[in-house]
Scaffold this motif. Structure first.
Motif, PDB file in Angstrom:
ATOM      1  N   ASP A 100       1.196  -1.049   0.132  1.00  0.00           N
ATOM      2  CA  ASP A 100       0.143   0.492   0.591  1.00  0.00           C
ATOM      3  C   ASP A 100       0.862   1.300  -0.012  1.00  0.00           C
ATOM      4  N   LYS A 101       0.653   2.598  -0.174  1.00  0.00           N
ATOM      5  CA  LYS A 101       1.590   3.650  -0.565  1.00  0.00           C
ATOM      6  C   LYS A 101       1.422   4.317   1.060  1.00  0.00           C
ATOM      7  N   SER A 102       0.590   4.155   1.545  1.00  0.00           N
ATOM      8  CA  SER A 102       0.605   4.539   2.722  1.00  0.00           C
ATOM      9  C   SER A 102       1.528   3.821   3.740  1.00  0.00           C
ATOM     10  N   PHE A 103       1.678   2.116   3.243  1.00  0.00           N
ATOM     11  CA  PHE A 103       2.679   1.725   4.057  1.00  0.00           C
ATOM     12  C   PHE A 103       3.956   2.169   3.441  1.00  0.00           C
ATOM     13  N   ILE A 104       4.217   2.375   2.304  1.00  0.00           N
ATOM     14  CA  ILE A 104       5.740   2.421   1.884  1.00  0.00           C
ATOM     15  C   ILE A 104       5.662   3.877   1.967  1.00  0.00           C
ATOM     16  N   ASN A 105       4.964   4.823   2.492  1.00  0.00           N
ATOM     17  CA  ASN A 105       5.613   6.338   3.225  1.00  0.00           C
ATOM     18  C   ASN A 105       6.112   6.087   5.015  1.00  0.00           C
ATOM     19  N   SER A 106       5.124   5.163   5.305  1.00  0.00           N
ATOM     20  CA  SER A 106       4.857   5.151   6.847  1.00  0.00           C
ATOM     21  C   SER A 106       6.934   4.773   7.208  1.00  0.00           C
ATOM     22  N   LEU A 107       6.464   3.219   5.852  1.00  0.00           N
ATOM     23  CA  LEU A 107       8.815   3.384   6.411  1.00  0.00           C
ATOM     24  C   LEU A 107       9.727   4.430   6.025  1.00  0.00           C
ATOM     25  N   THR A 108       9.293   4.695   4.447  1.00  0.00           N
ATOM     26  CA  THR A 108      10.338   5.900   4.055  1.00  0.00           C
ATOM     27  C   THR A 108      10.466   7.337   5.482  1.00  0.00           C
ATOM     28  N   ASP A 109       9.614   7.448   5.613  1.00  0.00           N
ATOM     29  CA  ASP A 109       8.892   8.389   6.562  1.00  0.00           C
ATOM     30  C   ASP A 109      10.291   7.553   8.334  1.00  0.00           C
ATOM     31  N   ALA A 110       9.646   6.862   8.658  1.00  0.00           N
ATOM     32  CA  ALA A 110      10.885   6.495   9.707  1.00  0.00           C
ATOM     33  C   ALA A 110      12.315   6.646   9.626  1.00  0.00           C
ATOM     34  N   ALA A 111      12.499   6.415   8.154  1.00  0.00           N
ATOM     35  CA  ALA A 111      14.122   5.895   7.828  1.00  0.00           C
ATOM     36  C   ALA A 111      14.051   7.621   7.827  1.00  0.00           C
ATOM     37  N   ASN A 112      13.976   8.915   7.344  1.00  0.00           N
ATOM     38  CA  ASN A 112      14.333   9.622   7.391  1.00  0.00           C
ATOM     39  C   ASN A 112      14.546  10.774   8.885  1.00  0.00           C
ATOM     40  N   LYS A 113      13.072  10.349   9.596  1.00  0.00           N
ATOM     41  CA  LYS A 113      12.789  11.173  10.880  1.00  0.00           C
ATOM     42  C   LYS A 113      13.899  10.360  12.181  1.00  0.00           C
ATOM     43  N   ASN A 114      13.889   8.639  11.636  1.00  0.00           N
ATOM     44  CA  ASN A 114      14.630   9.121  13.237  1.00  0.00           C
ATOM     45  C   ASN A 114      15.856   7.789  12.577  1.00  0.00           C
ATOM     46  N   ALA A 116      15.937   4.745  10.889  1.00  0.00           N
ATOM     47  CA  ALA A 116      15.016   3.749  11.099  1.00  0.00           C
ATOM     48  C   ALA A 116      16.193   3.048  10.042  1.00  0.00           C
ATOM     49  N   ILE A 117      16.531   1.354  11.161  1.00  0.00           N
ATOM     50  CA  ILE A 117      16.595   0.217  10.896  1.00  0.00           C
ATOM     51  C   ILE A 117      15.542  -0.425  10.717  1.00  0.00           C
ATOM     52  N   HIS A 146      19.136   1.511   5.167  1.00  0.00           N
ATOM     53  CA  HIS A 146      17.994   1.003   6.234  1.00  0.00           C
ATOM     54  C   HIS A 146      16.950  -0.289   6.704  1.00  0.00           C
ATOM     55  N   PHE A 147      18.268  -0.395   5.921  1.00  0.00           N
ATOM     56  CA  PHE A 147      17.260  -2.352   5.452  1.00  0.00           C
ATOM     57  C   PHE A 147      19.241  -4.022   6.219  1.00  0.00           C
ATOM     58  N   VAL A 148      18.199  -4.434   7.173  1.00  0.00           N
ATOM     59  CA  VAL A 148      18.562  -5.489   6.759  1.00  0.00           C
ATOM     60  C   VAL A 148      17.245  -6.800   6.754  1.00  0.00           C
ATOM     61  N   ASN A 149      18.181  -7.942   5.708  1.00  0.00           N
ATOM     62  CA  ASN A 149      17.538  -8.476   5.519  1.00  0.00           C
ATOM     63  C   ASN A 149      18.430 -10.217   6.236  1.00  0.00           C
ATOM     64  N   VAL A 150      17.498 -10.962   6.640  1.00  0.00           N
ATOM     65  CA  VAL A 150      17.892 -12.255   7.685  1.00  0.00           C
ATOM     66  C   VAL A 150      17.408 -13.071   7.212  1.00  0.00           C
ATOM     67  N   VAL A 151      18.462 -13.996   7.388  1.00  0.00           N
ATOM     68  CA  VAL A 151      18.176 -15.554   6.828  1.00  0.00           C
ATOM     69  C   VAL A 151      18.150 -16.741   8.041  1.00  0.00           C
ATOM     70  N   ALA A 152      17.478 -17.542   8.000  1.00  0.00           N
ATOM     71  CA  ALA A 152      17.451 -18.031   8.974  1.00  0.00           C
ATOM     72  C   ALA A 152      19.070 -19.340   8.878  1.00  0.00           C
ATOM     73  N   TRP A 153      19.812 -19.292  10.067  1.00  0.00           N
ATOM     74  CA  TRP A 153      21.013 -20.356  10.082  1.00  0.00           C
ATOM     75  C   TRP A 153      20.548 -21.893  11.183  1.00  0.00           C
ATOM     76  N   ASP A 154      21.074 -22.928  10.274  1.00  0.00           N
ATOM     77  CA  ASP A 154      20.761 -23.970  10.889  1.00  0.00           C
ATOM     78  C   ASP A 154      22.021 -24.496  12.452  1.00  0.00           C
ATOM     79  N   SER A 155      22.378 -24.136  13.261  1.00  0.00           N
ATOM     80  CA  SER A 155      23.505 -24.455  13.866  1.00  0.00           C
ATOM     81  C   SER A 155      23.999 -25.742  13.399  1.00  0.00           C
ATOM     82  N   ASN A 156      22.922 -26.287  13.484  1.00  0.00           N
ATOM     83  CA  ASN A 156      22.934 -28.267  13.773  1.00  0.00           C
ATOM     84  C   ASN A 156      23.844 -28.119  12.747  1.00  0.00           C
ATOM     85  N   THR A 157      23.403 -28.612  11.575  1.00  0.00           N
ATOM     86  CA  THR A 157      23.525 -28.334  10.311  1.00  0.00           C
ATOM     87  C   THR A 157      25.143 -27.381   9.710  1.00  0.00           C
TER      88      THR A 157
END
Length: 181
Positions: A100-114, A116-117, A146-157
Protein backbone atom coordinates in the motif's frame (compact mmCIF):
# COMPACT_ATOMS: atom_id res chain seq x y z
CA UNK A 1 30.28 -10.84 20.06
CA UNK A 2 28.37 -7.58 19.96
CA UNK A 3 27.52 -7.72 23.65
CA UNK A 4 31.17 -8.40 24.50
CA UNK A 5 32.06 -5.23 22.60
CA UNK A 6 29.55 -3.19 24.59
CA UNK A 7 26.72 -3.06 22.05
CA UNK A 8 23.83 -3.70 24.43
CA UNK A 9 21.08 -1.67 22.81
CA UNK A 10 21.41 1.20 25.26
CA UNK A 11 19.57 4.30 24.02
CA UNK A 12 17.84 2.29 21.27
CA UNK A 13 14.13 1.81 20.82
CA UNK A 14 13.07 -1.40 19.05
CA UNK A 15 9.59 -1.78 17.60
CA UNK A 16 8.59 -5.40 17.02
CA UNK A 17 5.67 -5.81 14.59
CA UNK A 18 4.22 -9.24 15.19
CA UNK A 19 1.30 -11.27 16.50
CA UNK A 20 1.09 -9.85 20.02
CA UNK A 21 2.32 -10.54 23.53
CA UNK A 22 -0.10 -13.40 24.13
CA UNK A 23 1.20 -15.46 21.23
CA UNK A 24 4.25 -17.69 21.08
CA UNK A 25 5.84 -15.95 18.08
CA UNK A 26 5.23 -12.35 19.13
CA UNK A 27 6.33 -12.89 22.73
CA UNK A 28 9.46 -14.77 21.68
CA UNK A 29 10.55 -12.23 19.08
CA UNK A 30 10.15 -9.44 21.64
CA UNK A 31 12.03 -11.47 24.26
CA UNK A 32 14.90 -12.30 21.90
CA UNK A 33 15.24 -8.71 20.70
CA UNK A 34 15.36 -7.29 24.20
CA UNK A 35 16.63 -10.17 26.29
CA UNK A 36 19.41 -11.70 24.22
CA UNK A 37 20.18 -9.37 21.35
CA UNK A 38 19.91 -5.94 22.95
CA UNK A 39 19.25 -6.30 26.70
CA UNK A 40 19.43 -2.56 27.40
CA UNK A 41 17.11 -1.50 24.58
CA UNK A 42 13.55 -0.34 25.04
CA UNK A 43 11.45 -2.95 23.18
CA UNK A 44 7.81 -2.38 22.26
CA UNK A 45 5.57 -5.00 20.70
CA UNK A 46 3.04 -3.76 18.14
CA UNK A 47 0.32 -6.22 17.21
CA UNK A 48 -0.23 -6.46 13.45
CA UNK A 49 -1.53 -10.05 13.28
CA UNK A 50 -3.81 -12.22 15.34
CA UNK A 51 -2.86 -15.51 16.98
CA UNK A 52 -3.87 -17.37 13.78
CA UNK A 53 -1.36 -15.39 11.74
CA UNK A 54 -3.99 -13.29 9.96
CA UNK A 55 -2.48 -9.88 9.33
CA UNK A 56 -4.04 -6.46 9.36
CA UNK A 57 -4.14 -4.60 6.06
CA UNK A 58 -0.96 -2.83 4.97
CA UNK A 59 -2.84 0.44 5.48
CA UNK A 60 -3.48 -0.47 9.13
CA UNK A 61 0.11 -1.60 9.56
CA UNK A 62 1.28 1.76 8.15
CA UNK A 63 -0.66 3.49 10.93
CA UNK A 64 1.09 1.28 13.49
CA UNK A 65 4.50 2.05 11.96
CA UNK A 66 3.68 5.77 12.15
CA UNK A 67 2.81 5.35 15.83
CA UNK A 68 6.14 3.63 16.51
CA UNK A 69 7.93 6.42 14.64
CA UNK A 70 6.16 9.06 16.73
CA UNK A 71 7.22 7.12 19.85
CA UNK A 72 10.87 7.40 18.78
CA UNK A 73 11.54 3.86 17.57
CA UNK A 74 14.69 3.61 15.51
CA UNK A 75 14.88 -0.16 14.95
CA UNK A 76 11.90 -1.93 13.40
CA UNK A 77 11.63 -5.73 13.38
CA UNK A 78 9.36 -7.58 10.95
CA UNK A 79 9.51 -11.37 11.32
CA UNK A 80 7.05 -12.01 8.52
CA UNK A 81 7.10 -12.00 4.76
CA UNK A 82 4.95 -12.06 1.64
CA UNK A 83 4.01 -14.73 -0.88
CA UNK A 84 5.85 -12.86 -3.62
CA UNK A 85 9.63 -13.07 -3.97
CA UNK A 86 12.23 -10.32 -4.27
CA UNK A 87 13.12 -11.07 -7.89
CA UNK A 88 9.45 -10.69 -8.91
CA UNK A 89 9.21 -7.02 -7.90
CA UNK A 90 9.74 -4.63 -10.79
CA UNK A 91 9.42 -1.09 -9.37
CA UNK A 92 8.34 1.15 -6.53
CA UNK A 93 4.89 1.29 -8.08
CA UNK A 94 4.74 -2.51 -8.14
CA UNK A 95 5.79 -2.59 -4.46
CA UNK A 96 3.01 -0.11 -3.67
CA UNK A 97 0.55 -2.42 -5.44
CA UNK A 98 1.77 -5.42 -3.43
CA UNK A 99 1.49 -3.49 -0.16
CA UNK A 100 0.00 0.00 0.00
CA UNK A 101 1.36 3.45 -0.76
CA UNK A 102 0.77 4.52 2.85
CA UNK A 103 2.81 1.51 4.02
CA UNK A 104 5.78 2.54 1.87
CA UNK A 105 5.40 6.16 2.99
CA UNK A 106 5.39 5.16 6.68
CA UNK A 107 8.67 3.27 6.19
CA UNK A 108 10.37 6.10 4.32
CA UNK A 109 9.09 8.55 6.94
CA UNK A 110 10.65 6.45 9.73
CA UNK A 111 13.90 6.22 7.77
CA UNK A 112 14.00 10.01 7.37
CA UNK A 113 12.79 11.06 10.83
CA UNK A 114 14.45 8.46 13.05
CA UNK A 115 17.27 7.17 10.82
CA UNK A 116 15.50 3.83 11.22
CA UNK A 117 16.91 0.40 10.57
CA UNK A 118 14.41 -2.19 9.34
CA UNK A 119 15.19 -5.81 10.14
CA UNK A 120 13.17 -8.03 7.85
CA UNK A 121 12.81 -11.82 7.77
CA UNK A 122 13.66 -13.36 4.41
CA UNK A 123 10.79 -15.83 4.67
CA UNK A 124 10.29 -19.52 5.29
CA UNK A 125 9.59 -20.93 1.83
CA UNK A 126 13.01 -22.52 1.14
CA UNK A 127 13.28 -20.36 -1.94
CA UNK A 128 16.45 -19.06 -3.58
CA UNK A 129 15.03 -15.54 -3.20
CA UNK A 130 13.88 -13.64 -0.13
CA UNK A 131 10.40 -12.25 0.24
CA UNK A 132 9.42 -9.24 -1.86
CA UNK A 133 9.21 -7.17 1.32
CA UNK A 134 12.94 -7.68 1.82
CA UNK A 135 13.59 -6.13 -1.60
CA UNK A 136 12.17 -2.70 -0.85
CA UNK A 137 15.56 -0.91 -0.87
CA UNK A 138 16.16 -2.15 -4.43
CA UNK A 139 13.17 -0.14 -5.66
CA UNK A 140 12.74 2.60 -3.06
CA UNK A 141 15.92 4.72 -2.89
CA UNK A 142 14.95 6.34 0.43
CA UNK A 143 15.27 2.92 2.10
CA UNK A 144 18.80 2.13 0.89
CA UNK A 145 21.09 1.79 3.88
CA UNK A 146 18.14 1.27 6.22
CA UNK A 147 17.46 -2.43 5.65
CA UNK A 148 18.84 -5.69 6.99
CA UNK A 149 17.39 -8.84 5.46
CA UNK A 150 17.80 -11.90 7.70
CA UNK A 151 17.95 -15.55 6.64
CA UNK A 152 17.83 -18.42 9.15
CA UNK A 153 20.96 -20.44 9.93
CA UNK A 154 20.83 -23.98 11.24
CA UNK A 155 23.60 -24.28 13.81
CA UNK A 156 23.21 -28.09 13.83
CA UNK A 157 24.00 -28.50 10.12
CA UNK A 158 26.18 -25.42 9.62
CA UNK A 159 24.06 -24.33 6.67
CA UNK A 160 21.02 -22.32 5.77
CA UNK A 161 18.01 -23.72 7.65
CA UNK A 162 16.00 -26.07 5.47
CA UNK A 163 12.93 -23.81 5.72
CA UNK A 164 14.65 -20.46 5.14
CA UNK A 165 14.65 -18.44 1.96
CA UNK A 166 18.11 -17.45 0.74
CA UNK A 167 19.38 -13.89 0.31
CA UNK A 168 19.06 -13.89 -3.47
CA UNK A 169 19.12 -10.38 -4.91
CA UNK A 170 19.17 -8.84 -1.42
CA UNK A 171 22.69 -10.22 -0.84
CA UNK A 172 24.24 -6.76 -0.32
CA UNK A 173 22.27 -6.18 2.88
CA UNK A 174 21.49 -9.74 3.98
CA UNK A 175 22.83 -11.56 7.04
CA UNK A 176 22.31 -14.95 8.65
CA UNK A 177 21.09 -15.39 12.20
CA UNK A 178 20.38 -18.49 14.28
CA UNK A 179 17.02 -19.83 13.19
CA UNK A 180 16.81 -23.20 14.91
CA UNK A 181 16.91 -24.13 18.60
Amino acid sequence: YSLARGYTGADQSIAVFDSGKNTFHGANVKYLAGGHIAPNANVSLYTVADRNGDFESFYQISETISSATANGSNIYNFSWSSDIFANQVRSRHHMEQITDKSFINSLTDAANKNDAIFVWAAGNDYNSQSSALSAMPLHIPELKGHFVNVVAWDSNTGALADFSNACGITKNYCITAPGTD
